[in-house]
Design an enzyme around this catalytic site. Structure first.
Site, PDB file in Angstrom:
ATOM      1  N   ASP A  10     -57.987   7.241  66.151  1.00 43.25           N
ATOM      2  CA  ASP A  10     -56.794   6.473  66.522  1.00 43.25           C
ATOM      3  C   ASP A  10     -57.052   4.999  66.253  1.00 43.25           C
ATOM      4  OD1 ASP A  10     -55.367   8.767  67.223  1.00 43.25           O
ATOM      5  OD2 ASP A  10     -56.240   8.799  69.224  1.00 43.25           O
ATOM      6  N   LYS A  32     -60.122  13.724  63.507  1.00 47.84           N
ATOM      7  CA  LYS A  32     -58.683  13.988  63.571  1.00 47.84           C
ATOM      8  C   LYS A  32     -57.910  12.753  63.132  1.00 47.84           C
ATOM      9  CE  LYS A  32     -56.125  14.130  67.485  1.00 47.84           C
ATOM     10  NZ  LYS A  32     -54.838  13.465  67.259  1.00 47.84           N
ATOM     11  N   ASP A  59     -53.312  15.869  62.178  1.00 45.73           N
ATOM     12  CA  ASP A  59     -52.460  16.132  63.350  1.00 45.73           C
ATOM     13  C   ASP A  59     -51.064  15.548  63.084  1.00 45.73           C
ATOM     14  OD1 ASP A  59     -51.613  16.863  65.851  1.00 45.73           O
ATOM     15  OD2 ASP A  59     -52.696  15.274  66.907  1.00 45.73           O
ATOM     16  N   LYS A  61     -48.118  17.370  63.357  1.00 41.21           N
ATOM     17  CA  LYS A  61     -47.106  18.043  64.206  1.00 41.21           C
ATOM     18  C   LYS A  61     -45.808  18.309  63.439  1.00 41.21           C
ATOM     19  CE  LYS A  61     -49.006  16.503  68.616  1.00 41.21           C
ATOM     20  NZ  LYS A  61     -50.023  15.517  68.246  1.00 41.21           N
ATOM     21  N   LEU A  62     -45.935  19.090  62.386  1.00 36.94           N
ATOM     22  CA  LEU A  62     -44.775  19.377  61.530  1.00 36.94           C
ATOM     23  C   LEU A  62     -43.741  20.213  62.274  1.00 36.94           C
ATOM     24  CD1 LEU A  62     -46.787  20.414  58.320  1.00 36.94           C
ATOM     25  CD2 LEU A  62     -45.843  18.156  58.861  1.00 36.94           C
ATOM     26  N   HIS A  63     -42.484  19.866  62.078  1.00 36.96           N
ATOM     27  CA  HIS A  63     -41.389  20.616  62.716  1.00 36.96           C
ATOM     28  C   HIS A  63     -40.148  20.394  61.858  1.00 36.96           C
ATOM     29  CE1 HIS A  63     -39.101  21.616  66.712  1.00 36.96           C
ATOM     30  NE2 HIS A  63     -38.730  22.367  65.695  1.00 36.96           N
ATOM     31  N   ASP A  64     -39.836  21.374  60.999  1.00 41.89           N
ATOM     32  CA  ASP A  64     -38.696  21.213  60.088  1.00 41.89           C
ATOM     33  C   ASP A  64     -38.276  22.609  59.644  1.00 41.89           C
ATOM     34  OD1 ASP A  64     -36.856  20.127  58.158  1.00 41.89           O
ATOM     35  OD2 ASP A  64     -38.116  18.329  58.057  1.00 41.89           O
ATOM     36  N   PRO A  66     -38.219  26.013  57.498  1.00 45.10           N
ATOM     37  CA  PRO A  66     -39.396  26.714  56.975  1.00 45.10           C
ATOM     38  C   PRO A  66     -39.820  26.251  55.586  1.00 45.10           C
ATOM     39  CG  PRO A  66     -37.952  28.269  58.090  1.00 45.10           C
ATOM     40  CD  PRO A  66     -37.216  26.953  58.073  1.00 45.10           C
ATOM     41  N   THR A 118     -48.026  17.647  76.057  1.00 46.31           N
ATOM     42  CA  THR A 118     -48.476  17.395  77.435  1.00 46.31           C
ATOM     43  C   THR A 118     -47.709  16.231  78.071  1.00 46.31           C
ATOM     44  OG1 THR A 118     -50.281  16.197  76.406  1.00 46.31           O
ATOM     45  CG2 THR A 118     -50.795  18.355  77.277  1.00 46.31           C
ATOM     46  N   ARG A 194     -62.413  14.093  79.416  1.00 41.88           N
ATOM     47  CA  ARG A 194     -63.043  12.865  79.900  1.00 41.88           C
ATOM     48  C   ARG A 194     -64.383  13.179  80.547  1.00 41.88           C
ATOM     49  NH1 ARG A 194     -59.971  11.145  77.084  1.00 41.88           N
ATOM     50  NH2 ARG A 194     -58.279   9.679  77.367  1.00 41.88           N
ATOM     51  N   ARG A 224     -60.484   7.874  73.038  1.00 43.56           N
ATOM     52  CA  ARG A 224     -60.907   6.624  73.677  1.00 43.56           C
ATOM     53  C   ARG A 224     -62.294   6.622  74.301  1.00 43.56           C
ATOM     54  NH1 ARG A 224     -55.161   6.147  76.462  1.00 43.56           N
ATOM     55  NH2 ARG A 224     -55.375   8.371  76.055  1.00 43.56           N
TER      56      ARG A 224
END
Ligand code: C5P
Length: 254
Positions: A10, A32, A59, A61-64, A66, A118, A194, A224
């Site tokens: 990140d 990642k 990462d 997060k594909l959403h479309d 097919p 989450t 953590r 982190r």
């Protein structure tokens, strides 16, 4: 034993990500790349994995529809990624075509399903029209008292499993129930990890590395606690050793 730690890159730039990945590479098993870095740098980030000799988890997060997801999966495979995330709520056809395309491309890519983010709670699911009630088998008229988020995560994970997905992202709070529902051939990847004395940041449902492994996680995503440590390699080593020792005691016990 390979370290089960996935280091979340990140960072706002590839140079910073590369430097940090090189520092921790001896103590982690995967890196990642999330949306921040991929939107910034695109496929150029893949060179970080090659430079440090670690597999890359995209990462995204594909959403479309097919067709679109399938074609994006093909591109992720061409890039040499090890994992790409898709939203299980994209539905059966999308999931199946993503898995089949990854297999057809013949590379190392596996499709990893995200169930319920989450960051969402029951009220958020209600807002978007997702309500899941399951009747407990022994008392058919009594609704399952568990949170809708947990029930929805279980049912989306089952759907993805039925369509051939074998990798799943889930919170530490859900890892034990997904392991129970999906069985031993599912690979569970858990963020929100953590070490005992570290700050939780904005993560709400957290677990120590030892607990997450005992509950059934295979891989732990850590950002982190490593990124912000004064000695990143030492932090990565400590988390990795804690997780590997929990995994060995678990194997010994089974
Ligand atoms: O810094 P931290 O250890 O909380 O980083 C966790 C990483 O895992 C971040 O890259 C975050 O985006 C990601 N993640 C998460 N929760 C999810 C899915 C991904 O924290 N449900």
């Amino acid at each position: 034993m390979t370290s089960p730690i996935v280091f979340a890159l990140d960072f706002p730039s590839v140079d910073e990500a590369r430097a940090a990945a090189a520092e921790v590479a001896p103590a982690v098993g995967m890196i990642k790349v999330g949306l921040e870095l991929f939107v910034h740098a695109g496929p150029a980030v893949m060179s970080v994995g090659r430079d440090v000799g670690l597999p890359v988890f995209l990462d995204l997060k594909l959403h479309d529809i097919p067709e679109t997801v399938e074609r994006a999966v093909a591109q992720a495979s061409h890039l040499g990624a090890r994992l790409v995330t898709v939203h299980a709520s994209g539905g059966r056809t999308m999931l199946r075509r993503a898995v089949e395309r990854a297999e057809k491309e013949g590379g190392t890519l596996a499709v990893c399903a995200v169930t319920i983010l989450t960051s969402l709670d029951d009220a958020d699911l209600d807002d978007v029209g997702i309500t899941v009630t399951r009747r407990l088998p022994a008392f058919k008229s009594v609704p399952d008292p568990r949170a809708h988020t947990t029930l929805a995560a279980e049912s989306l994970a089952q759907l993805a499993y039925d369509e051939g997905v074998r990798w799943f992202v889930c919170s530490p709070a859900e890892v034990a129930s997904l392991r129970r529902v999906l069985g031993s051939d599912a690979v569970l990847v858990t963020p929100g990890v953590r070490p005992a004395q570290s700050a939780s940041g904005d993560q709400k449902r957290i677990a120590t590395p030892e607990q997450a492994i005992r509950d059934g996680a295979d891989w732990l995503v850590v950002g982190r606690p490593i990124r912000d440590a004064s000695d990143r390699l030492a932090a990565a080593r400590a988390i990795s050793e804690a997780a590997m020792s929990a995994a060995s005691s678990k194997e010994g016990a089974s």
